[in-house]
Scaffold this active site. Structure first.
Site: not given
Ligand code: IPM
Ligand code: MN
Ligand code: NAD
Length: 371
Positions: A143, A194, A227, A251, A255
């Site tokens: 990042y 990884k 993975d 990240d 999700d």
């Molecule tokens: C998160 C988001 C952020 C990230 C973006 C919006 C910069 O996806 O907080 O998970 O990738 O960290």
């Molecule tokens: Mn995210």
């Protein structure tokens, strides 16, 4: 009411302001019913700030954020800003806040509320009772590391590149946070990278092993490739207790973990800095894992619970208000047992709730529990 606790509120874009507005009703409720007051300052961030000031984060908003005891963040971004120069994009406001305040430890707990077992896309027996914590490194890795860019190779070809880079101290400090959190839970830590492909992963594993030998008392640690971890999260997520991983894998995996709980609209997070040895304080921002949800923004349909649960984490981690934090978690759990639900967690036989209806229900539960 004036207070010595300062709260910086940054609603942002899309559904951000919608879920923050509803969550602030609970802050109000705490003031009226629990005599807990905050000195609240609100600022623009992301696209909202870009529209007004031409930048996703002004120096003034950053300074106010640094000065505050805690930040309650909504979400940033949206299709409107796709053509904006990269460094002025809404997401950069968020990244700058994290970096400038050195919020290196992002705690993303994924818990399945009993009433939501059926809202997950996975079978009930796979996710029922799930309670895991992803500890994501938040200020390093791909990042932020240099070099990065897009350059011309020849007249027909460009190259786009990023660097994934971690140093020993960066890995050690996130490792320590994860060790402490694991020790306070079931004591089981999975370190994810990884190391079979990436040099940053080789170093990550080496540093975690050395740290474990020195400071790993009271916990078990194992390693897993990212993975495989993605696969194991949907195959058998209850094998995990705490997962520690880098910025990018964290990240993606969070999700994925969100969907185990039923919806991205349910997952809160805390982004923490290190504790100042002199004051005992640390910078902290509380942000739901979800984004600005452009597909439902402006329709009053967003689930406000990830934002509310982020407020609960704020009370717990920044103000040691465990009782009030438990109270909110409890009210959320009860609100999910019966009554209407937002579309993302809809179940057969339930009425449809909008963002405000969902919070009305939670506030009713807060009243019921405390009366
Ligand atoms: C998160 C988001 C952020 C990230 C973006 C919006 C910069 O996806 O907080 O998970 O990738 O960290
Ligand atoms: Mn995210
Ligand atoms: P998103 O998280 O905004 O949405 C993904 C899906 O989840 C959508 O279908 C959305 O409707 C749903 N969803 C998200 N939050 C919800 C909620 N509270 N209630 C019900 N459903 C919800 O991810 P995206 O669509 O990939 O990104 C949209 C924008 O948000 C992008 O600009 C992205 O960069 C940004 N983003 C910001 C943050 C943040 O500010 N922390 C996090 C992730 C993405």
């Amino acid at each position: 009411m004036s207070s010595n606790r300062t709260l910086m509120v940054l609603p942002g874009d899309g559904v951000g302001p919608e879920v923050v507005k509803e969550t602030l009703r609970v802050v109000d409720w705490l003031g009226k019913n629990k005599s807990i007051s905050f000195n609240i300052k609100e600022g623009l961030v992301g696209g909202a700030s870009y529209d007004k000031y031409g930048t996703p984060l002004t120096d003034e908003t950053l300074a106010d954020s640094i000065d505050s005891d805690a930040i309650l963040f909504g979400a940033v971004g949206g299709p409107k800003y796709e053509g904006v120069p990269f460094e002025k994009r809404p997401e950069n406001g968020l990244l700058k806040l994290r970096k400038e305040m050195d919020l290196f430890a992002n705690l993303r707990p994924a818990m399945v509320f009993p009433a939501l077992v059926d809202a997950s896309s996975l079978k009930p027996e796979i996710i029922s009772g799930l309670d895991i914590l992803i500890v994501r490194e938040l200020t390093g890795g791909i990042y932020f590391a240099e070099p990065r860019g897009i350059e011309e190779v020849n007249k027909d070809t460009k190259k786009g590149y990023d660097t994934n880079l971690y140093t020993t101290p960066e890995i050690e400090r996130i490792g320590r946070v994860a060790f402490d959190l694991a020790r306070a839970r079931k004591g089981k830590l999975t370190s994810v990278e990884k190391a079979n492909v990436m040099m940053s992963g080789v170093l990550w594993r080496e540093v975690m092993n050395t740290l474990f030998d020195k400071e790993g008392n009271g916990i078990e640690m194992s390693h897993m490739y990212a993975d495989n971890c993605a696969m194991q999260l949907v195959r058998d997520p209850k094998q995990f207790d705490v997962i520690v991983t880098d910025n990018l894998f964290g990240d993606i995996l969070s999700d994925c973990a969100a969907m185990l709980t039923g919806s991205l609209g349910m997952l809160p997070s805390a982004s923490l800095g290190s504790i100042d040895k002199n004051t005992g304080k640390r910078h902290a921002m509380y942000e739901p894992v979800h984004g600005s949800a452009p597909d439902i923004a402006g329709k009053g349909l967003a689930n406000p619970l990830a934002e509310l649960l982020s407020l609960s984490m704020l009370l717990r981690y920044s103000f040691e208000m465990k009782e009030e934090s438990d109270l909110i978690d409890n009210a959320v759990s009860k609100a999910l047992e019966s009554g209407p639900r937002t579309p993302d967690i809809m179940a057969p036989g339930r009425e449809k709730a909008g963002t405000k209806d969902m919070m009305d229900l939670v506030i009713r539960k807060l009243e019921e529990i405390t009366n």
